[in-house]
Design a protein around this motif. Structure first.
Motif, PDB file in Angstrom:
ATOM      1  N   TYR B 202       4.035 -33.262  -1.653  1.00 54.49           N
ATOM      2  CA  TYR B 202       4.265 -33.336  -3.091  1.00 54.49           C
ATOM      3  C   TYR B 202       3.156 -34.185  -3.685  1.00 54.49           C
ATOM      4  CZ  TYR B 202       6.303 -37.862  -1.922  1.00 54.49           C
ATOM      5  OH  TYR B 202       6.495 -39.110  -1.433  1.00 54.49           O
ATOM      6  N   ILE B 203       2.992 -34.079  -4.984  1.00 56.11           N
ATOM      7  CA  ILE B 203       1.965 -34.893  -5.629  1.00 56.11           C
ATOM      8  C   ILE B 203       2.646 -36.028  -6.361  1.00 56.11           C
ATOM      9  CG2 ILE B 203       0.091 -34.944  -7.295  1.00 56.11           C
ATOM     10  CD1 ILE B 203      -0.492 -32.087  -6.613  1.00 56.11           C
ATOM     11  N   LYS B 204       2.310 -37.206  -5.968  1.00 53.50           N
ATOM     12  CA  LYS B 204       2.909 -38.398  -6.554  1.00 53.50           C
ATOM     13  C   LYS B 204       2.477 -38.492  -8.014  1.00 53.50           C
ATOM     14  CE  LYS B 204       4.001 -42.787  -4.441  1.00 53.50           C
ATOM     15  NZ  LYS B 204       3.484 -43.788  -3.530  1.00 53.50           N
ATOM     16  N   GLY B 205       3.411 -38.838  -8.841  1.00 50.13           N
ATOM     17  CA  GLY B 205       3.066 -38.948 -10.260  1.00 50.13           C
ATOM     18  C   GLY B 205       3.314 -37.662 -11.018  1.00 50.13           C
ATOM     19  N   ILE B 206       3.491 -36.558 -10.292  1.00 46.78           N
ATOM     20  CA  ILE B 206       3.843 -35.306 -10.957  1.00 46.78           C
ATOM     21  C   ILE B 206       5.247 -34.894 -10.555  1.00 46.78           C
ATOM     22  CG2 ILE B 206       3.270 -32.886 -11.279  1.00 46.78           C
ATOM     23  CD1 ILE B 206       0.374 -33.547 -10.765  1.00 46.78           C
ATOM     24  N   ASN B 500       5.028 -36.153 -15.129  1.00 44.22           N
ATOM     25  CA  ASN B 500       3.984 -36.051 -16.123  1.00 44.22           C
ATOM     26  C   ASN B 500       4.010 -34.625 -16.657  1.00 44.22           C
ATOM     27  OD1 ASN B 500       1.753 -36.106 -17.651  1.00 44.22           O
ATOM     28  ND2 ASN B 500       0.322 -36.552 -15.989  1.00 44.22           N
ATOM     29  N   GLU B 501       4.480 -34.464 -17.893  1.00 43.79           N
ATOM     30  CA  GLU B 501       4.725 -33.106 -18.357  1.00 43.79           C
ATOM     31  C   GLU B 501       3.466 -32.350 -18.726  1.00 43.79           C
ATOM     32  OE1 GLU B 501       7.573 -32.365 -21.321  1.00 43.79           O
ATOM     33  OE2 GLU B 501       9.262 -32.856 -20.026  1.00 43.79           O
ATOM     34  N   GLU B 502       2.459 -33.064 -19.182  1.00 44.73           N
ATOM     35  CA  GLU B 502       1.264 -32.357 -19.634  1.00 44.73           C
ATOM     36  C   GLU B 502       0.253 -32.253 -18.510  1.00 44.73           C
ATOM     37  OE1 GLU B 502      -0.203 -34.225 -23.133  1.00 44.73           O
ATOM     38  OE2 GLU B 502       1.361 -33.362 -24.385  1.00 44.73           O
ATOM     39  N   LYS B 503      -0.251 -31.042 -18.320  1.00 44.76           N
ATOM     40  CA  LYS B 503      -1.273 -30.872 -17.298  1.00 44.76           C
ATOM     41  C   LYS B 503      -2.562 -31.552 -17.747  1.00 44.76           C
ATOM     42  CE  LYS B 503       0.388 -26.408 -15.731  1.00 44.76           C
ATOM     43  NZ  LYS B 503       0.156 -24.970 -15.858  1.00 44.76           N
ATOM     44  N   TYR B 504      -2.848 -31.428 -19.023  1.00 51.49           N
ATOM     45  CA  TYR B 504      -4.025 -32.078 -19.588  1.00 51.49           C
ATOM     46  C   TYR B 504      -3.809 -32.181 -21.084  1.00 51.49           C
ATOM     47  CZ  TYR B 504      -5.075 -27.181 -20.502  1.00 51.49           C
ATOM     48  OH  TYR B 504      -4.999 -25.892 -20.894  1.00 51.49           O
ATOM     49  N   GLN B 505      -4.666 -32.970 -21.726  1.00 47.43           N
ATOM     50  CA  GLN B 505      -4.556 -33.082 -23.181  1.00 47.43           C
ATOM     51  C   GLN B 505      -5.259 -31.878 -23.790  1.00 47.43           C
ATOM     52  OE1 GLN B 505      -2.931 -36.063 -23.500  1.00 47.43           O
ATOM     53  NE2 GLN B 505      -2.271 -35.226 -25.457  1.00 47.43           N
ATOM     54  N   PRO B 506      -4.528 -31.017 -24.454  1.00 45.71           N
ATOM     55  CA  PRO B 506      -5.204 -29.821 -24.967  1.00 45.71           C
ATOM     56  C   PRO B 506      -6.114 -30.164 -26.133  1.00 45.71           C
ATOM     57  CG  PRO B 506      -2.963 -29.896 -25.736  1.00 45.71           C
ATOM     58  CD  PRO B 506      -3.129 -31.094 -24.854  1.00 45.71           C
ATOM     59  N   GLU B 507      -7.257 -29.517 -26.156  1.00 44.58           N
ATOM     60  CA  GLU B 507      -8.137 -29.671 -27.314  1.00 44.58           C
ATOM     61  C   GLU B 507      -7.573 -28.806 -28.419  1.00 44.58           C
ATOM     62  OE1 GLU B 507     -12.374 -29.030 -26.978  1.00 44.58           O
ATOM     63  OE2 GLU B 507     -12.235 -29.838 -24.950  1.00 44.58           O
ATOM     64  N   PRO B 508      -7.668 -29.253 -29.658  1.00 41.74           N
ATOM     65  CA  PRO B 508      -7.187 -28.390 -30.739  1.00 41.74           C
ATOM     66  C   PRO B 508      -8.003 -27.110 -30.786  1.00 41.74           C
ATOM     67  CG  PRO B 508      -8.329 -30.329 -31.601  1.00 41.74           C
ATOM     68  CD  PRO B 508      -8.147 -30.555 -30.137  1.00 41.74           C
ATOM     69  N   ILE B 509      -7.284 -26.016 -30.923  1.00 46.65           N
ATOM     70  CA  ILE B 509      -7.975 -24.731 -30.903  1.00 46.65           C
ATOM     71  C   ILE B 509      -8.655 -24.516 -32.253  1.00 46.65           C
ATOM     72  CG2 ILE B 509      -7.680 -22.251 -30.670  1.00 46.65           C
ATOM     73  CD1 ILE B 509      -5.174 -22.982 -28.991  1.00 46.65           C
ATOM     74  N   ASN B 510      -9.948 -24.355 -32.209  1.00 48.39           N
ATOM     75  CA  ASN B 510     -10.698 -24.188 -33.433  1.00 48.39           C
ATOM     76  C   ASN B 510     -11.393 -22.838 -33.416  1.00 48.39           C
ATOM     77  OD1 ASN B 510     -12.159 -24.453 -35.726  1.00 48.39           O
ATOM     78  ND2 ASN B 510     -13.207 -26.343 -35.132  1.00 48.39           N
ATOM     79  N   PRO B 511     -10.888 -21.892 -34.156  1.00 50.07           N
ATOM     80  CA  PRO B 511     -11.474 -20.553 -34.077  1.00 50.07           C
ATOM     81  C   PRO B 511     -12.905 -20.493 -34.574  1.00 50.07           C
ATOM     82  CG  PRO B 511      -9.807 -20.692 -35.817  1.00 50.07           C
ATOM     83  CD  PRO B 511      -9.786 -22.000 -35.088  1.00 50.07           C
TER      84      PRO B 511
END
Lengths: 374, 514
Positions: B202-206, B500-511
């Protein structure tokens, strides 16, 4: 333990009541596709059933069996005695009534059909000019399965909005609701074809009048809404500017494809009663019997006006006829009932009012497109 | 129900066993320690191992004795590295020997049982005369097949490597995917007779700590005789062993396994088994494939929808046929009525017998194909498909429309990426056919409700089995029967309860940027 008990009860029930449901194996039932009712001798009911038979030897054929009895169920039992398979009405698509029977009253049959859980609400109901038995028993050269043929004939025309929709559901609704009368198609045999010949108008359960197929358009126009029907109309030559009507007949035929219609009915005087009926029709012109310059907006405007007038005139004519025979196919009673409080309307009371009702008809017609030239 | 009972009894038994063991270990403390003289040491080893023929005892210099199992030790390392080193140097204490050996896993121990047991894992015991401790140098040789493409879970786009039967090579595969010190790897020995090594990842922290504790408890509580495959372990440690539905995923794809770990799931690998266990696993996830991540999202979503509708098709198509033909001729469309009744007209059986017969034939074909060698298996498929299929129709035993239906539903069941789940779907059909034959649509609805209630009641390692639909977790629908583009699925599935629910901090999608 509880689990075992539940499973035990479940398996016990599964085994003991496994055969309790009544089986209707497809290959062991005779499927009635069409049922025709006629007035028989001595107040009896003559029933003609079109039954589809599937046999391995000669692929599939249609059997036409008729019987006479006092009741519909009785004749069904009698028909059952004449066929090798159990008669079932779950696949029934059309119910036909002979003209004589329709004039005598079909209320009882509509009631019986609606009550039967085997028959679906989407069955199409129609009246036959003359007797159903002779229509069904006639050996058409090009029609294999008369039941399916009549069903497809009616269904296709109803879907294309050439004919008033007459599913059992709608007919029963018209019959039971106050202030709207039944209007269903009439079919007849024309040599080697079956054709829709008009619309039968009813007063409660009794057929009281007939309209031609052309006139049925106006009934439908005021009854339901259109999305896609095509209709033909004539306008007098004099009404249009002379420069545009060279070499054209006295009455110029115009063919219109309706794109959509809107209808507004208002009760303006409950005493008489008087209605304002405002119908908006948007259409596409398909054909016109004159060489008109339709690029000129003035001409188009004039034409639109004339078509509107012509529709209104015809509509009025049909309405007067309906009032004459006392059949409220337009559903004006519903508007009356919903506009007048505590009217305590009954069928008789409404029909008294209806015969004297006045309807101011106004039709706005708009030509959206008149065809593309290259 | 049974599970609860099982749990209760195990709780009752546990303390008594522990107490016994404690007493024993106290009284045997002294006997468990190695004797210091070489002669006595040899005798002890022989006593504890029943002196098997592959036990090797060598005296290298007067005071060094080496014992090992010939079949388990890497010969080359032993001859070229360990023994020359032992001859070259002189060692004063086991500790100095340990520090001078150039072998990754070296340990010093004085417990006889533990040391002898480790000998069966490929350890060389080095005894210095005069000490009651031994040095354990692990130089295991692994007998395993080469890494090959996964046969049961093949995919078109993606890595083409599967686990094999060796724990160490499986471990290395996982370490190659996840180069992270937080990746925890715990070992257990399961099975009184087999002493199988079970690795718990398992991955500790996740991964949820509670779930890690639960699974650790379940594995270490196991008091079983033997463990030969991970599928068996999965059945021992899952939430409801009575259910036909698997609650833990068995996969032979390291990428799928690592994907699970990275999403906060727990993984278990059993030495000697090429299938790894992944849990908690929701019902819907059995119909997702790793390949979905590799494809563009609209295509992946389409494939997932296809697979999921295939499940319903596979379960309900044949029962619907049976019910419609036995009870509900009303619902058959008019255009289908003639071909259907014509094809049925020759068949002498009622639809239920006809359907069961054909379903059984298909199952027989599948089973025969699975048991036979690959080359013969293909032939059986052709023989079954063509000969039995066409012949059955011509002989008038079945209608050809049913053949289409049965073949279609068999085909649909094979689209499930998990073979275990595919099997369940095929088997669940049979009771439904029976119910359809008895009571028509009422029967099918009864069966459907039964299955639905059963599914809702299940859990996988305590997390709801039917998540994210029940309980509804709308955020997780983004990666369920459809797959939204990756920027939308930056969150881990809630039902796994990741720390840790988020895999990463998503960048705001800018079209405009793109």
């Amino acid at each position: 333990m509880k689990f075992i008990k539940v499973m035990f009860i479940f398996i016990f029930l599964l085994i003991t009541i496994a055969g309790c449901a009544e089986q209707k194996l497809l290959e062991q039932v005779g499927l009635t596709t069409l049922l025709g009712y006629d007035l028989g001798e001595n107040e009896k009911l003559s029933t003609t059933a079109v039954i589809r038979q599937v046999n391995p030897e000669f692929q599939s054929n249609v059997e036409i069996v008729s019987a006479e009895n006092e009741t519909a169920r009785g004749s069904r039992a009698e028909i059952n005695r004449k066929t090798s398979k159990k008669i079932m009405s779950g696949q029934m698509r059309v119910v036909l009534f002979g003209e004589e029977l329709a004039e005598d009253g079909i209320a009882h049959h509509i009631d019986t059909l609606s009550k039967n859980s085997d028959t679906s609400g989407s069955i199409i109901v129609a009246v036959v000019e003359g007797e159903t038995k002779s229509l069904l028993e006639y050996q058409f050269q090009e029609i294999d399965d008369i039941g399916t043929h009549i069903y497809k004939l009616l269904e296709q025309n109803i879907k294309n909005e050439q004919m008033i929709s007459s599913s059992l559901h709608e007919v029963a609704h018209d019959y039971y609701s106050l202030g709207r009368d039944i209007a269903i198609p009439i079919i007849k045999r024309d040599k080697e074809h079956v054709e829709i010949s008009g619309v039968a108008l009813f007063d409660k359960g009794k057929m009281v009048g007939k309209l031609s197929t052309e006139e049925s358009f106006y009934v439908k126009l005021s009854r339901d809404l259109y999305d896609s029907a095509m209709f033909e109309i004539t306008i007098p030559k004099e009404a249009l500017p002379e420069s545009q009507t060279k070499n054209s007949p006295e009455k110029i035929p115009v063919v219109i494809d309706t794109i959509n219609t809107k209808k507004q009915v208002k009760l303006i005087n409950p005493q008489t009663p008087e209605f304002d009926m405002h119908i908006t029709v948007n259409g596409r012109m398909l054909e016109i019997g004159a060489n008109m310059d339709l690029d000129n907006p003035k001409n188009v405007k004039k034409l639109e006006e004339e078509i509107g007038k012509s529709i209104a005139k015809n509509l009025e004519r049909v309405l007067v006829y309906c009032q004459d025979v006392n059949s409220d196919a337009f559903g004006l009673g519903e508007y009356y009932r919903s506009s007048v409080r505590h009217s305590n309307l009954t069928h008789e009371k409404w029909h008294e009012l209806y015969s004297t009702a006045k309807v101011n008809i106004k039709v706005d017609f708009t030509i959206l497109r008149s065809g593309i030239f290259e | 129900m049974f599970k609860k009972r099982f749990n209760r009894s195990s709780k009752r038994e546990k303390p008594s066993i522990d107490a016994n063991e404690n007493k024993k270990s106290e009284s045997n403390q002294k006997e468990n320690v190695f004797p210091s003289s070489s002669k006595d040491y040899l005798q002890t080893i022989k006593d504890h191992t029943n002196n098997p023929s592959d036990l090797v005892v060598k005296t290298i210099s007067p005071n060094i004795t080496v014992t090992y199992m010939n079949s388990l030790v890497d010969d080359r390392t032993l001859k070229e590295q360990l023994i020359p080193e032992l001859i070259r140097h002189k060692f004063e204490t086991p500790e100095s020997l340990k520090s001078s050996l150039f072998i990754p896993e070296v340990d010093v121990d004085d417990q006889i049982n533990h040391s002898v047991l480790s000998m069966y894992n490929g350890t060389v015991l080095i005894h210095l005369d005069g000490f009651s401790q031994v040095v354990l140098a692990k130089i295991t040789t692994t007998v395993s097949r080469a890494l090959a493409a996964p046969e049961n879970e093949s995919q078109v786009i993606g890595a083409q490597v599967g686990f094999n039967e060796s724990l160490s090579s499986n471990e290395s595969l996982i370490r190659r995917y996840i180069k992270n010190p937080e990746l925890c790897n715990e070992r257990f020995n399961v099975g009184k007779q087999t002493n199988t090594t079970v690795a718990f990842f398992y991955i500790k922290g996740i991964a949820s700590e509670q779930m890690v504790n639960t699974l650790r408890q379940r594995i270490s509580d196991l008091k079983i005789d033997s463990l030969l495959d991970s599928a068996v372990l999965a059945e021992y440690i899952d939430d409801n062993s009575l259910s036909p539905f698997p609650q833990m995923l068995l996969t032979e794809r390291p990428d799928r396994f690592c994907d699970g770990l990275l999403n906060g799931k727990l993984g278990v690998i059993v030495d000697g088994s090429s299938m790894a266990i992944l849990c908690p696993h929701a019902f819907i996830e059995f119909f997702q494939s790793r390949e979905d991540q590799n494809l563009r999202w609209p295509i992946a979503s389409f494939l997932r929808l296809l697979r999921f509708s295939a499940v319903f098709l596979s379960i309900y198509l044949t029962p619907l046929y049976v019910a419609a033909l036995t009870f509900h001729y009303e619902i058959i469309p008019q255009s289908l009525l003639v071909p259907l009744s014509e094809s049925r007209a020759l068949v002498p059986f009622p639809p239920i017998i006809e359907a069961l017969l054909l379903e059984l034939i298909i199952e027989l074909l599948r089973e025969a194909g699975a048991r036979l060698p690959t080359k013969v298996g293909q032939t059986i498929g052709i023989v079954g498909g063509i000969v039995i299929g066409t012949a059955a129709v011509q002989a008038g035993i079945t209608s050809n429309i049913l053949i289409i239906i049965v073949a279609l539903s068999a085909l649909a069941s094979f689209t499930t990426p998990s073979y275990m789940m595919g099997n369940v779907i095929r088997v669940v059909r049979f009771p439904l056919i029976l119910l359809a034959g008895f009571w028509g649509f009422y029967g099918i609805m009864l069966g459907f409700c039964f299955i639905l209630i059963h599914l809702i009641r299940q859990s996988s390692l305590g997390s709801p089995y039917t998540a994210p639909f029940y309980p509804p977790r709308f955020m997780d629908w983004r990666d369920s029967i459809i797959r939204l583009p990756l920027p939308f699925t930056y969150k881990r599935q809630k039902s796994v309860r990741p720390q840790n629910e988020e895999k990463y901090q998503p960048e705001p999608i800018n079209p405009e940027k793109s």
